[in-house]
Scaffold this active site. Structure first.
Site, PDB file in Angstrom:
ATOM      1  N   SER A 150       0.806  -1.213   0.000  1.00 26.64           N
ATOM      2  CA  SER A 150       0.000   0.000   0.000  1.00 26.64           C
ATOM      3  C   SER A 150       0.844   1.270   0.000  1.00 26.64           C
ATOM      4  CB  SER A 150      -0.962  -0.041   1.176  1.00 26.64           C
ATOM      5  OG  SER A 150      -1.837   1.036   1.111  1.00 26.64           O
ATOM      6  N   ARG A 205      -6.246   4.643  -1.479  1.00 27.80           N
ATOM      7  CA  ARG A 205      -6.442   5.808  -0.595  1.00 27.80           C
ATOM      8  C   ARG A 205      -6.496   7.096  -1.397  1.00 27.80           C
ATOM      9  NH1 ARG A 205      -3.110   5.227   4.947  1.00 27.80           N
ATOM     10  NH2 ARG A 205      -3.612   3.048   5.335  1.00 27.80           N
ATOM     11  N   ASP A 252      -2.566   6.729  -2.919  1.00 29.46           N
ATOM     12  CA  ASP A 252      -1.432   5.992  -2.363  1.00 29.46           C
ATOM     13  C   ASP A 252      -0.861   4.999  -3.371  1.00 29.46           C
ATOM     14  OD1 ASP A 252      -3.417   4.054  -2.219  1.00 29.46           O
ATOM     15  OD2 ASP A 252      -2.727   3.266  -0.297  1.00 29.46           O
TER      16      ASP A 252
HETATM   17  C1  VG1 Z   1      -4.246   1.183   8.340  1.00 30.78           C
HETATM   18  C2  VG1 Z   1      -5.462   2.063   8.500  1.00 30.78           C
HETATM   19  C3  VG1 Z   1      -6.717   1.300   8.124  1.00 30.78           C
HETATM   20  C4  VG1 Z   1      -6.587   0.753   6.699  1.00 30.78           C
HETATM   21  C5  VG1 Z   1      -5.318  -0.075   6.587  1.00 30.78           C
HETATM   22  C6  VG1 Z   1      -5.064  -0.544   5.179  1.00 30.78           C
HETATM   23  O1  VG1 Z   1      -4.328   0.094   9.215  1.00 30.78           O
HETATM   24  O2  VG1 Z   1      -5.545   2.561   9.820  1.00 30.78           O
HETATM   25  O3  VG1 Z   1      -7.824   2.140   8.272  1.00 30.78           O
HETATM   26  O4  VG1 Z   1      -7.689  -0.037   6.363  1.00 30.78           O
HETATM   27  O5  VG1 Z   1      -4.192   0.705   7.003  1.00 30.78           O
HETATM   28  O6  VG1 Z   1      -5.011   0.504   4.274  1.00 30.78           O
HETATM   29  P1  VG1 Z   1      -3.539   0.054  10.616  1.00 30.78           P
HETATM   30  O7  VG1 Z   1      -3.805  -1.276  11.190  1.00 30.78           O
HETATM   31  O8  VG1 Z   1      -2.090   0.299  10.289  1.00 30.78           O
HETATM   32  O9  VG1 Z   1      -4.086   1.177  11.428  1.00 30.78           O
HETATM   33  V1  VG1 Z   1      -4.018   0.367   2.891  1.00 30.78           V
HETATM   34  O10 VG1 Z   1      -4.269   1.640   1.906  1.00 30.78           O
HETATM   35  O11 VG1 Z   1      -2.599   0.130   3.636  1.00 30.78           O
HETATM   36  O12 VG1 Z   1      -4.478  -1.145   2.194  1.00 30.78           O
HETATM   37 CO    CO Z   2      -3.476   1.411  -0.009  1.00 30.75          CO
END
Ligand code: VG1
Ligand code: CO
Length: 563
Positions: A114, A287, A282
């Site tokens: 991500s 995102r 992202d």
């Molecule tokens: C983070 C965010 C969460 C999101 C996840 C994946 O997780 O807080 O809201 O769904 O990233 O997003 P965490 O556990 O680090 O808080 V992505 O764009 O990385 O697939």
């Molecule tokens: Co992402």
């Protein structure tokens, strides 16, 4: 002659446990002999992929092509019938979700970490999505992890050669299983078609003639998608799109669309008043960050509430009988709850992570949802969708004929404003952070040292704790339970403080602190809605740091990132 299958013996690796969104580790970890192969074997086994088709692609980061090659060879050796692979091994996360659904296949394997940086010394990730196009639920990822703890061998077809840079269908004859097909497809076509079904492209193109925007791909996977949509379809000038060449290391950028890591975009839009809307996406395209003219920041919590409230501007929803229900992750501000109440539709609060929205969407009870972490989306797919969010904003502005700021102020004047901020403390000592959360757990409603009823004073404001708990969730569709999803302090006036540890980091612990306070100002005082969140929330933030003894446990005086 049929290609032969080799069975290789292996031993388990520690920690192949998918987090909030897949397995994320340093590239160097994935490059260890058998590490990636072990995990791919566990995916293929737990997905019961034999005889089925899978979609495969990633965000183009370093090590993607090598892993696509491993997956092709191992899928063939495990009796998978066929793969649909993005050209150059590329698919944005939302695009892959859409293709899994459109083609009605068994699932998809996404190669992405991500927004984590890419390159030989940065991160890589593997995630499995199910047949609904959404991230695998906990039961499936737990099964993968269990298999990874006892794996003894994996199967591979070492002699398959596939040119993933050239679109077309490639056929192979595999020992024991027979025909195996790899279809290499353009990774942008299907997504553009999907967006055209959802939005009124000619209306947006017309609006953009005198509404200059700046779309920033941050050198991630969205580049070719925004080029095709904005430059070819909408025919906006070249300078409305930037950083649109996906690079294996994202050009050294941290492809995370927020005020810290996308500061260059904020600076450009702030300095150049020509741009009336700025957006960044992202690394894997799920995102988004939306900015108004002069760099006005739209919090993701407000963004999803505003999209929900103006969903009549998006043709998709009227075509599908209107908006059914709304949802947010627990730490996301309650702005969207107010819209749900006004519109008399169901509202759901789920744990952090997009995987929790899927069942509600599949059951036809959820149309629009979001997370404070710059995730916004709808039931057109089962992932959050960055470009969709930007197009949703443009559709709304095109119909309402107003600026981003006007839309925000109008929304707050109707509903009041949920001031919200998140502080991230990255790469802290895991043991200390776990201890901090444990101490907080010892002060919940049912504990002897409960915080309930206690008042705290800071900066001239006093807050009293009405409820202190650790969020848990029972899925209304399948009854599955998720516990320990974040410690919440809910104040008597509805303000909230939330503490969580991240589940996406690749090393150490990241503490996330979320703070929210609701304000409704008198008519005539609308200007107050434009106050800086950091100023409004300072007293509550002070209390949040004090209650958790956060500076002591983390050894930090300031967060790494503020959003
Ligand atoms: C983070 C965010 C969460 C999101 C996840 C994946 O997780 O807080 O809201 O769904 O990233 O997003 P965490 O556990 O680090 O808080 V992505 O764009 O990385 O697939
Ligand atoms: Co992402």
């Amino acid at each position: 002659m049929a290609l032969s299958i080799t069975t290789k013996s292996t031993t388990p690796f520690d920690g192949q446990k998918p987090g909030t969104s897949g397995l994320r580790k340093a590239v160097k970890v994935f490059q260890q002999e058998n590490y990636t192969e072990n995990f791919v074997q566990c995916i293929l086994d737990s997905a019961q992929a034999e005889g089925h088709t899978l979609v495969v692609g990633g965000d183009g980061r370093f090590y993607c092509p090598e892993v696509v090659d491993i997956i092709i060879k191992m899928a063939a050796a495990n009796g998978v019938k066929g793969l649909i692979v993005g050209q150059h091994g590329i698919f944005s996360t939302p695009c892959l979700s859409g293709i899994v659904r459109e083609r009605g296949v068994c699932g998809g394997i996404l190669l992405t970490a991500s927004h984590n940086p890419g390159g030989p010394d940065a991160d890589f990730g593997i995630k499995y999505n199910c047949s609904n196009g959404g991230p695998a639920p906990d039961q499936v990822t737990n099964a993968m992890y269990d298999l990874s703890c006892k794996i003894t061998e994996y199967r591979i077809c070492p002699d398959i050669q596939c040119d993933i840079n050239t679109t077309g269908t490639y056929h192979y004859e595999i020992e024991k299983y027979g025909q195996f097909t790899v279809e290499v497809v353009d990774s942008v076509d299907a997504y553009v078609k999907l967006m055209k079904d959802i939005f009124d492209f000619p209306a947006i193109a017309d609006f953009l003639k005198d509404f200059p925007v700046l779309m920033d791909g941050l050198n991630g996977v969205t580049g070719p998608y925004i080029e095709r949509i904005f430059l070819s379809e909408f025919q906006v000038p070249e300078d409305n799109v930037r950083n649109s060449k996906p690079l294996p290391d994202f050009g050294g950028l941290h492809p995370d669309p927020n005020l810290t890591y996308a500061k260059a975009l904020v600076d450009t839009v702030t300095a150049n008043h020509k741009y009336k809307l700025g957006a960044a996406f992202d690394g894997d395209g799920d995102r988004n960050m939306i900015l108004g003219q002069k760099g006005l920041f739209v919090t993701p919590c407000d963004s999803v509430a505003i999209i929900a409230d103006n969903s009549d501007c998006i043709p998709y929803f009227s075509k599908h009988g209107g908006v059914k229900g709304l949802a947010r992750s627990m730490p996301t501000s309650c702005a969207i709850d107010l819209v749900a109440a006004a519109r008399k539709v169901e509202m759901f609060e789920v744990p952090t992570g997009w995987k929790y929205f899927g069942n509600l969407m599949d059951a036809g009870r959820l149309s629009i949802c979001g997370e404070e972490s710059f995730g916004t989306g709808s039931d057109h797919i089962r992932e959050k969708d960055g470009i969709w969010a930007a197009l949703a904003w443009l559709s709304i502005l095109a119909q309402r004929r107003c600026s981003v700021e006007e839309l925000l102020v109008k929304h707050w004047s109707t509903y009041g404003r949920n001031f919200f901020t998140r502080y991230d403390y990255e790469n802290c000592d895991s043991e200390q952070c776990n201890q901090m959360i444990e101490e907080l757990r010892g002060q919940l409603d049912d504990a002897s040292g409960s915080l309930k009823g206690r008042s705290f004073e800071n900066g001239g404001k006093t807050y009293t704790v009405a409820k202190a708990d650790d969020f848990s969730y029972i899925d209304p569709i399948d009854g599955s339970v998720a516990t320990k999803q974040g410690v919440r302090l809910i104040m008597t006036d509805g303000s909230r403080i939330i503490y969580r540890l991240s589940g996406t980091g690749s090393s150490g612990a990241t503490v996330r602190l979320y703070v929210e306070s609701y304000e409704k100002f008198e008519a005539g005082s609308e200007d107050k809605y434009l106050q800086d969140c950091q100023v409004v929330l300072k007293p509550l933030l002070g209390i949040a740091l004090e209650v958790a003894k956060l500076p002591q446990f983390t050894g930090r005086n300031a967060p790494t990132v503020i959003t």
